[in-house]
Design an enzyme around this catalytic site. Structure first.
Site, PDB file in Angstrom:
ATOM      1  N   TYR A  70       0.852  -1.193   0.000  1.00 25.87           N
ATOM      2  CA  TYR A  70       0.000   0.000   0.000  1.00 25.87           C
ATOM      3  C   TYR A  70       0.879   1.230   0.000  1.00 25.87           C
ATOM      4  O   TYR A  70       2.068   1.169   0.292  1.00 25.87           O
ATOM      5  CB  TYR A  70      -0.991   0.004   1.178  1.00 25.87           C
ATOM      6  CG  TYR A  70      -0.395   0.358   2.528  1.00 25.87           C
ATOM      7  CD1 TYR A  70      -0.426   1.674   2.997  1.00 25.87           C
ATOM      8  CD2 TYR A  70       0.177  -0.612   3.343  1.00 25.87           C
ATOM      9  CE1 TYR A  70       0.103   2.001   4.236  1.00 25.87           C
ATOM     10  CE2 TYR A  70       0.709  -0.291   4.574  1.00 25.87           C
ATOM     11  CZ  TYR A  70       0.667   1.019   5.013  1.00 25.87           C
ATOM     12  OH  TYR A  70       1.192   1.343   6.246  1.00 25.87           O
ATOM     13  N   CYS A  71       0.285   2.362  -0.370  1.00 30.19           N
ATOM     14  CA  CYS A  71       0.986   3.648  -0.370  1.00 30.19           C
ATOM     15  C   CYS A  71      -0.032   4.697   0.074  1.00 30.19           C
ATOM     16  O   CYS A  71      -0.811   4.428   0.976  1.00 30.19           O
ATOM     17  CB  CYS A  71       1.581   3.934  -1.754  1.00 30.19           C
ATOM     18  SG  CYS A  71       0.372   3.915  -3.100  1.00 30.19           S
ATOM     19  N   LYS A  72      -0.057   5.844  -0.550  1.00 28.63           N
ATOM     20  CA  LYS A  72      -1.042   6.854  -0.163  1.00 28.63           C
ATOM     21  C   LYS A  72      -2.392   6.595  -0.835  1.00 28.63           C
ATOM     22  O   LYS A  72      -3.423   6.591  -0.170  1.00 28.63           O
ATOM     23  CB  LYS A  72      -0.544   8.258  -0.518  1.00 28.63           C
ATOM     24  CG  LYS A  72      -1.519   9.352  -0.130  1.00 28.63           C
ATOM     25  CD  LYS A  72      -1.000  10.729  -0.455  1.00 28.63           C
ATOM     26  CE  LYS A  72      -2.013  11.794  -0.081  1.00 28.63           C
ATOM     27  NZ  LYS A  72      -1.545  13.131  -0.467  1.00 28.63           N
ATOM     28  N   SER A 127      -5.410   2.036  -0.531  1.00 28.96           N
ATOM     29  CA  SER A 127      -4.219   2.319   0.268  1.00 28.96           C
ATOM     30  C   SER A 127      -4.511   3.157   1.510  1.00 28.96           C
ATOM     31  O   SER A 127      -5.555   3.013   2.138  1.00 28.96           O
ATOM     32  CB  SER A 127      -3.141   2.938  -0.608  1.00 28.96           C
ATOM     33  OG  SER A 127      -2.523   1.947  -1.409  1.00 28.96           O
ATOM     34  N   TRP A 128      -3.565   4.007   1.893  1.00 28.63           N
ATOM     35  CA  TRP A 128      -3.635   4.758   3.150  1.00 28.63           C
ATOM     36  C   TRP A 128      -4.904   5.592   3.257  1.00 28.63           C
ATOM     37  O   TRP A 128      -5.562   5.616   4.298  1.00 28.63           O
ATOM     38  CB  TRP A 128      -2.400   5.646   3.306  1.00 28.63           C
ATOM     39  CG  TRP A 128      -2.439   6.453   4.554  1.00 28.63           C
ATOM     40  CD1 TRP A 128      -2.696   7.795   4.665  1.00 28.63           C
ATOM     41  CD2 TRP A 128      -2.258   5.980   5.888  1.00 28.63           C
ATOM     42  NE1 TRP A 128      -2.684   8.175   5.981  1.00 28.63           N
ATOM     43  CE2 TRP A 128      -2.412   7.074   6.753  1.00 28.63           C
ATOM     44  CE3 TRP A 128      -1.982   4.729   6.440  1.00 28.63           C
ATOM     45  CZ2 TRP A 128      -2.298   6.965   8.133  1.00 28.63           C
ATOM     46  CZ3 TRP A 128      -1.866   4.620   7.807  1.00 28.63           C
ATOM     47  CH2 TRP A 128      -2.017   5.726   8.637  1.00 28.63           C
TER      48      TRP A 128
END
Length: 95
Positions: free
Chosen positions: A54-56, A82-83
């Site tokens: 995951y990322c933003k 994600s985030w």
């Protein structure tokens, strides 16, 4: 967590996540297990382990998943929202 360290300092992370910043460390899945542990401060997941990137918002996590697959990881998932999705849904945050 494929975000950069400064992003985690600002927001926190999903509990238990390992920060492997894909933009500044794209070789992370191609280095030795010892170098991975030296660089990131934790053992590298086994290529047979299930990992979820995951990322933003989901863009960098897709790249990270591709790099992991290219390096031989066989059970790689992506968290599309994600985030931002995690926080919006009230997920726990580790600071």
């Amino acid at each position: 967590d494929a975000r950069e360290p400064h992003e985690l300092q600002q927001t926190g992370r999903i509990p238990g996540a390992i920060n492997v910043p894909i933009t500044t460390a794209p070789d992370s899945f191609h280095i030795s297990a010892d170098e991975f542990e030296d660089r990131f401060g934790c053992p590298r997941p086994s290529p047979a382990a299930e990992v979820v990137m995951y990322c933003k918002a989901g863009v960098r996590s897709r790249a990270a998943a591709g790099l992991a697959r290219d390096a031989g990881w066989t059970s790689v998932g992506e968290y599309p929202g994600s985030w931002l999705d995690w926080v919006e849904k009230g997920g726990k945050v580790q600071h």
